[in-house]
Scaffold this motif. Sequence first.
Motif, PDB file in Angstrom:
ATOM      1  N   VAL A 181     -24.086 -11.525  14.641  1.00 51.65           N
ATOM      2  CA  VAL A 181     -24.763 -10.677  13.670  1.00 51.65           C
ATOM      3  C   VAL A 181     -24.754  -9.228  14.130  1.00 51.65           C
ATOM      4  CG1 VAL A 181     -26.998 -10.166  12.620  1.00 51.65           C
ATOM      5  CG2 VAL A 181     -26.193 -12.516  12.756  1.00 51.65           C
ATOM      6  N   ALA A 182     -25.073  -9.094  15.428  1.00 52.64           N
ATOM      7  CA  ALA A 182     -25.117  -7.742  15.972  1.00 52.64           C
ATOM      8  C   ALA A 182     -23.761  -7.075  15.881  1.00 52.64           C
ATOM      9  CB  ALA A 182     -25.582  -7.801  17.426  1.00 52.64           C
ATOM     10  N   ALA A 191     -23.032  -6.171  12.476  1.00 55.74           N
ATOM     11  CA  ALA A 191     -23.744  -4.962  12.088  1.00 55.74           C
ATOM     12  C   ALA A 191     -23.020  -3.735  12.629  1.00 55.74           C
ATOM     13  CB  ALA A 191     -25.166  -5.014  12.631  1.00 55.74           C
ATOM     14  N   GLY A 192     -22.578  -3.831  13.876  1.00 49.45           N
ATOM     15  CA  GLY A 192     -21.924  -2.682  14.474  1.00 49.45           C
ATOM     16  C   GLY A 192     -20.565  -2.405  13.875  1.00 49.45           C
ATOM     17  N   ALA A 233     -19.537  -3.157  10.845  1.00 52.18           N
ATOM     18  CA  ALA A 233     -19.468  -3.127   9.375  1.00 52.18           C
ATOM     19  C   ALA A 233     -18.807  -1.855   8.875  1.00 52.18           C
ATOM     20  CB  ALA A 233     -20.860  -3.250   8.795  1.00 52.18           C
ATOM     21  N   HIS A 234     -19.132  -0.757   9.508  1.00 54.90           N
ATOM     22  CA  HIS A 234     -18.535   0.499   9.062  1.00 54.90           C
ATOM     23  C   HIS A 234     -17.039   0.507   9.301  1.00 54.90           C
ATOM     24  CE1 HIS A 234     -22.705   2.041   9.140  1.00 54.90           C
ATOM     25  NE2 HIS A 234     -22.246   2.696   8.101  1.00 54.90           N
ATOM     26  N   ARG A 269     -18.437   2.116  20.528  1.00 59.96           N
ATOM     27  CA  ARG A 269     -19.748   2.130  21.187  1.00 59.96           C
ATOM     28  C   ARG A 269     -20.439   0.768  21.062  1.00 59.96           C
ATOM     29  NH1 ARG A 269     -23.464   5.408  22.070  1.00 59.96           N
ATOM     30  NH2 ARG A 269     -24.773   4.620  20.401  1.00 59.96           N
ATOM     31  N   ASP A 299     -26.293   1.268  21.237  1.00 58.24           N
ATOM     32  CA  ASP A 299     -26.930   1.293  19.918  1.00 58.24           C
ATOM     33  C   ASP A 299     -26.482   2.522  19.135  1.00 58.24           C
ATOM     34  OD1 ASP A 299     -28.235  -0.797  20.987  1.00 58.24           O
ATOM     35  OD2 ASP A 299     -30.067   0.342  21.448  1.00 58.24           O
ATOM     36  N   ILE A 300     -26.594   2.384  17.830  1.00 57.58           N
ATOM     37  CA  ILE A 300     -26.403   3.556  16.964  1.00 57.58           C
ATOM     38  C   ILE A 300     -27.700   3.741  16.196  1.00 57.58           C
ATOM     39  CG2 ILE A 300     -25.031   4.597  15.130  1.00 57.58           C
ATOM     40  CD1 ILE A 300     -22.799   2.718  15.780  1.00 57.58           C
TER      41      ILE A 300
END
Lengths: 456, 761
Positions: free
Chosen positions: B666-667, B670-671, B673-674, B729, B736-737
Amino acid sequence: MVGRAARSTLAVLWPTQRQLWTREGFLYFIVWIVLLILGLQQQINLILLVSGLAAGPVAASLVVSRAMLRRLRATRRMPPYAFSGDPFPIDYTLENDRRWTAALALFLEDELAPADRTVSGASGVSPRVFFERVPGRDRARVRWTGVVPKRGRYRCRTMEVVTRSPFGLLERRVTITEPAELVVYPTVGQLTRRWHLVQRQAAETRRGRRHDRTSNQQEYHGLRDYRPGDSPRWIHWRTSARLGQPMVKEFEQQNEQDLAVLIDPWLPRTKVAADQREALEQVVQFAATLCLETCRNPGRRLLLGWTGATPGVRQGPASVKLLHELLEQLAVLRASTEGGLAALFDALPPATLREAILVVVSTRPLNLIEEAERSARLSGASSRGLLGRVLLLDASRGDLADLVQYTDTSVSTALSRREPHAAEHEARVAAKTPAAAVGAAGPAPFPGSNGRDGHP
Amino acid sequence: MSFSNIYRASFYAMLVFASLVLSIDGTDSRIAMLYPVAVAAVAVLAFVTVDRNPAAGVTPLLLNLGGLASIALALLEYYVDPNLLLLALGHWLIYLQLILMLRPKTVGEDWQLFLLGLVEVVVGTVISQSDSVGAMLFAWAVLALWVLGLFSLHREAIRARGGLRGASAAPGAAVGEPYPGLLNGPFLLSALRLTATTMALGGVIFLAMPRRVGMARTRAGDVPGQHLTGFDDEVQLGQMGEILENDSVVMSVEMVDEKGARYVPDGEPLWRGVTMSSYENGRWQRQGRSPATLPASLPRTVLQPRPGRPRGVIRQRIKLEANDSTVMFGLRPMIEASAPRREPELNSVDGTLFRSDTRGGSIDYEVRSLRDSELPQPGESAPSPYRVRTRLLAVPDDIRPRLAEIAAREVALRVPPAERSDVRKRAQALEAYLLNPREFSYTLKLEVVDKDIDPVLDFLLNRKEGHCEYFASALTLLLRADGIPARMVNGFKGGDWNELARVMNVRQKHAHSWVEAYLGNTPWPERLPVWITLDPTPGAERDRSVARVGGFKANFYQITDAVRYVWLFYVVGYDAERQNKLFYAPIRALVSEARRGFTMMGQELEKTRAWLRRLLHFPDARSLISVRGFAVSFVVLLLLAGLARASVWLVRRLAAWVRGPDPDAVALAAGAAHYRRLAQLLGEYGLERPPAETQDEFARRATQFLAGRGSDAAAVADVPRAVVDAFYRVRFGHLDIGPAVLGHLEARLDALESSLRANQA
């Protein structure tokens, strides 16, 4: 594993959608019943037809409202922490995966509930946003801004997407499980000049008794007018003679000596007065402010201790990481009805007992000598040494009243100023993506986000 | 057009249609249609004044005064004609509606207006149940659904702004006009789909509502029906020409046989209405009326089957439109007639049906007739010799000699002397005389050649053309002049057969006159009069004339009549019997069919079990060493292997489900996705990352790609680099962002997407 299995089972068994009558729908139903009775009693088919057609919207609502909520994804994005009393934004994104049909007039209701209401008497917050229209294969983002509630740990478990489509007679709510957590730090302010004065007086007293190795570490900063209470030792005689009025030296606090903030969050077991609660909050807020000010300059060791049935201690080199740990601890700090400073002294590391400056903040009058005597770890000599480094502040007496100044400006921005390392990388990435419009309708947050974007 | 304007205009249109439901059938009132016009006018006024500037609305004082005035007007209307109580009530609702329309509208006022419209519709449907009301009702229902939908959106927009009771403002609500860009194709399409679904559901609910046994009640309307020329007590010869050129529907008839199956008539059925017996100076008068009931048991004569004649019963379910005549129609001979409210009565003098009054608007009734139309009519009295002499043989003295001469001549010409005592032959000879196309022709144009002589004589001697009434009158009088008792019958012949609905719509143009000649009575004790039916009107010419009436719209009768049929029989006349046939009988049949199917399945299962038992029965181990043993073992092992694989798959799936999604995944999702969005976006424009290329190389290539696509794309050429940096990153640095950066990235990706789309366009 078992808990997850139980939750999964419950999620399967428990319906995620509910349908309720709206007020208008209920009145509409009554009118329909009247029509139906009239038609059946009179056996006039056209009245029955009108009645049947009037029942159509209710029946269609059962089917169509379900379709209205199909293929929608709602996500929430909120920061992992906030300071009590600050403006607090939560971004909600609704993504419509349908090909053509727009999602119309949808409310998204959220619930930010305190994990433990006894911490600060905190109550929950219920953010509610409205999505007017989300075209097919598009997304919209709405920002809710509220004031952060009292300190504590808050949890969001579920969100509800609410629609009254298509006729407003029935309301369908679909529950989306999206757990997230928010820690609301205590309100922090700025330490006043009075605090610095009090601290200096304490240090002076200390120096009167023994050589303070840390006094040399104070950096000459400038001169200022003499104020009542200033030590005559700080008078800059040459300048005073030249100007004809007393001037004192001003030092910037470059004290590298370890600092221990000891909190005694005592409240009586019963019949707690409002001012006692208020005193407790003052204690917590003062401690938070002190921690924040201390962590501004890294290099010094900071310790936070608190009394209670099981006294607790957190310590480490002053840093942003430590600051967050301490603020989080202060956020969830509960009042204690038992325990005392003696037990806390026993829990402190030997180095702290030996040479750190101790700021004891309490909600009740304390006799330090008695507490030191009760401590198993303090002998007579070490007790005297320790007491010489202790600054005792009693919130119930109003000792904290003018030590901290609370301003209206957002504390989180102040914190970000104090977090150069944390802000650095964001600034670096942001510099590469200029001219971004934050808050405008844009892409959805990451699917499956647990509400703490950027904190996987 | 803004949402508010669309909503308000739709709302007013719905109110206009509600008033139309109430007023569309107000044919008795000259001002009836003024009400919808007034509603429309006030709607326009309100739309341009109070809806734009609420300060221009009616004040509470004027509102109260208007309310009082409306009560006074309604009372006045009631005192003028106490029979029109419901109509006065409906008009009062319209007055209230007009006043409320001029008020500034809150949600509460809108609900009041909606409710007023609904009550108007209910009152309108109680007053009249004609098909025009049905059409207006349908239009109102469609509009009401549309308005309810818009009203819901309107309320939600207000609620989001905190404008409703108990509501607080929610972020996201538009400050100005809500729902910009709402009216587009997808919205209209979904609205259409929703309307169709809702109407269909409403229709099913209507059909499923419990009905009492017997016909549905068609309420006594306040509105008088059409005038049926030719069915009065006294008829001027030629008067029927008016009705023959009228295209309006008189009745719709559904015919079924004794088993309930649809019956399609062979020819054109004759719907008997009234009989005319006395003729004087071109005027016919009806016979007397003697109410009777149809006998409960049929006479023996009627029951006896006759060779070569059709047998059985025709049930006619008739929906007779509102008219000002007491006449009821049916096929002769009728053996039963029933209606839900007032039972039709039999006129024992001539065997026709009638009702006691003309109130009640349209009427539903059912007639059962024997298919053999030559059988005597049960319940009809045999004419007394006096009546035969004074009525059924009566011919005015001034025309009798000429008529007798013509009749004698034609009988002599067509009937052999040996058969001249046969009344039936003589009557048919005279009918044939008039049917002779060289002698007579059919026309609706009435031109008198000799004003000094009787019109019938003028028809026979001079004009030799006319419509059915002339032919029937001439034959009746010729029969009488020849000594055969006869009477003229006015009714309808045939109708427009609708193949879609399998129903016959009888229109005024189908009005017809024919003749019945009295042949005597059946044997004692029944002594039923025996009449034969004679139709001297040239059929083909009449049919052509009938077909001409109606003009262009007659081409669509197959469709309009089918709709009308549904309206009449499945909406207005939907009763327990039809409900049972349409709704419950198919369900019962389905359940019965399903039960039969399950029984069959059970039997097959039992057979299979027995077969399996035989197949798997191995009395000893040695019997396994056989072809059957090998086949069974092989199949069993195959099944066990499949079962094991399926179990493993199921357990894995269950375990994955219990574990839930991998938090790391999931993490990472999330990271990344962009980055995924960037890759997908660029992929749409042909820039794809081959597996051998790193994300960093891909970003460089993408930057070059964008830089070369014009100034707009160049402005966003830095986006791939920024996104890939963020991806690195998260993916490799486990860093983290922050929300602010994520927001920046999203916005930049949006800019990139719009730039690429614009570039492509």
